[in-house]
Design a protein around this motif. Structure first.
Motif, short mmCIF file in Angstrom:
data_model
loop_
_atom_site.label_atom_id
_atom_site.label_comp_id
_atom_site.label_asym_id
_atom_site.label_seq_id
_atom_site.Cartn_x
_atom_site.Cartn_y
_atom_site.Cartn_z
N PRO A 40 112.72 30.17 62.66
CA PRO A 40 113.67 30.56 63.70
C PRO A 40 113.42 32.00 64.14
O PRO A 40 112.81 32.78 63.39
N PRO A 41 113.89 32.39 65.29
CA PRO A 41 113.69 33.75 65.77
C PRO A 41 114.22 34.79 64.78
O PRO A 41 115.37 34.70 64.33
N GLY A 42 113.38 35.74 64.40
CA GLY A 42 113.79 36.81 63.51
C GLY A 42 113.95 36.41 62.06
O GLY A 42 114.45 37.21 61.26
N LYS A 43 113.55 35.20 61.71
CA LYS A 43 113.72 34.74 60.33
C LYS A 43 112.39 34.31 59.74
O LYS A 43 111.39 34.20 60.44
N GLU A 44 112.40 34.04 58.44
CA GLU A 44 111.18 33.61 57.77
C GLU A 44 110.96 32.10 57.95
O GLU A 44 111.89 31.35 58.24
N ARG A 45 109.74 31.70 57.73
CA ARG A 45 109.40 30.29 57.80
C ARG A 45 110.08 29.54 56.67
O ARG A 45 110.14 30.01 55.53
N GLU A 46 110.59 28.35 56.99
CA GLU A 46 111.30 27.55 56.00
C GLU A 46 110.87 26.10 56.06
O GLU A 46 110.46 25.61 57.12
N LEU A 47 110.97 25.43 54.94
CA LEU A 47 110.64 24.01 54.87
C LEU A 47 111.72 23.20 55.57
O LEU A 47 112.90 23.40 55.32
N VAL A 48 111.30 22.29 56.41
CA VAL A 48 112.22 21.37 57.07
C VAL A 48 112.22 20.02 56.36
O VAL A 48 113.26 19.49 56.00
N ALA A 49 111.03 19.46 56.16
CA ALA A 49 110.91 18.15 55.53
C ALA A 49 109.52 17.99 54.96
O ALA A 49 108.55 18.54 55.50
N LYS A 86 120.82 20.79 67.36
CA LYS A 86 121.78 21.85 67.52
C LYS A 86 121.06 23.13 67.95
O LYS A 86 119.86 23.28 67.68
N PRO A 87 121.78 24.05 68.58
CA PRO A 87 121.11 25.30 68.99
C PRO A 87 120.45 26.02 67.81
O PRO A 87 119.40 26.65 68.00
N GLU A 88 121.01 25.89 66.62
CA GLU A 88 120.42 26.56 65.45
C GLU A 88 119.13 25.91 64.98
O GLU A 88 118.47 26.41 64.07
N ASP A 89 118.75 24.80 65.58
CA ASP A 89 117.44 24.20 65.29
C ASP A 89 116.32 24.85 66.11
O ASP A 89 115.15 24.51 65.93
N THR A 90 116.69 25.74 66.99
CA THR A 90 115.68 26.45 67.78
C THR A 90 114.75 27.22 66.86
O THR A 90 115.19 28.01 66.03
N ALA A 91 113.45 26.97 67.02
CA ALA A 91 112.46 27.59 66.14
C ALA A 91 111.07 27.17 66.58
O ALA A 91 110.92 26.26 67.42
N VAL A 92 110.08 27.81 66.00
CA VAL A 92 108.70 27.33 66.11
C VAL A 92 108.49 26.38 64.93
O VAL A 92 108.75 26.75 63.78
N TYR A 93 108.03 25.19 65.23
CA TYR A 93 107.83 24.18 64.21
C TYR A 93 106.34 24.05 63.90
O TYR A 93 105.52 23.92 64.81
N PHE A 94 106.04 24.04 62.60
CA PHE A 94 104.65 24.00 62.13
C PHE A 94 104.39 22.74 61.32
O PHE A 94 105.19 22.37 60.46
N GLN A 110 106.96 25.38 69.95
CA GLN A 110 108.30 25.92 70.14
C GLN A 110 109.28 24.81 70.51
O GLN A 110 109.01 24.02 71.42
N VAL A 111 110.39 24.77 69.80
CA VAL A 111 111.49 23.88 70.15
C VAL A 111 112.70 24.76 70.44
O VAL A 111 113.15 25.52 69.58
N THR A 112 113.21 24.67 71.66
CA THR A 112 114.37 25.45 72.06
C THR A 112 115.49 24.50 72.44
O THR A 112 115.32 23.68 73.34
N VAL A 113 116.60 24.60 71.74
CA VAL A 113 117.73 23.72 71.98
C VAL A 113 118.78 24.50 72.76
O VAL A 113 119.35 25.46 72.27
N SER A 114 118.99 24.07 73.98
CA SER A 114 119.93 24.79 74.84
C SER A 114 120.43 23.88 75.93
O SER A 114 119.69 23.06 76.46
N SER A 115 121.70 24.03 76.25
CA SER A 115 122.26 23.25 77.34
C SER A 115 122.13 24.02 78.67
O SER A 115 122.51 23.53 79.70
#
Length: 115
Positions: A40-49, A86-94, A110-115
């Protein structure tokens, strides 16, 4: 050197659902696990699945019940189905594929979740 390329990202509305794919430029032998990470923007890379060669699955708590990882058994690459975005799913996915010989990463989508 095998390269991974993600696709399926972009601007999406809350609820989604996009599906991320990962393509490999060559064959990957000795597959051990494959996974999706995100940063996510400004955060570290994290495992999704993650899915292992035995088929065991694990998901980040934040995506359980919404995201599903699956694999292309021929190409040894993963997919990620994302529902109820959700908007909080916005991130670069690897995309990540780990074999007994090497650890492969894609450059991200890049996945950007926004209405």
């Amino acid at each position: 050197q095998v390269q991974l390329v993600e696709s399926g990202g972009g601007l999406v509305q809350p609820g989604g659902p996009p599906r991320l794919s990962c393509a490999a430029s060559g064959s990957i032998s000795g597959f051990a696990s494959m996974a999706w990470y995100r940063q996510p923007p400004g955060k570290e890379r994290e495992l999704v699945a993650r899915i292992s060669s035995s088929g065991s699955l694990n998901y980040a708590d934040s995506v359980k019940g919404r995201f599903t990882i699956s694999r292309d058994n021929t190409r040894n690459t993963p997919y990620l189905q994302m529902n109820n975005l959700k908007p909080e799913d916005t991130a670069v996915y690897f995309c990540n594929v780990r074999s007994i010989y090497a650890n492969y990463w894609g450059q991200g989508t890049q996945v950007t979740v926004s209405s």
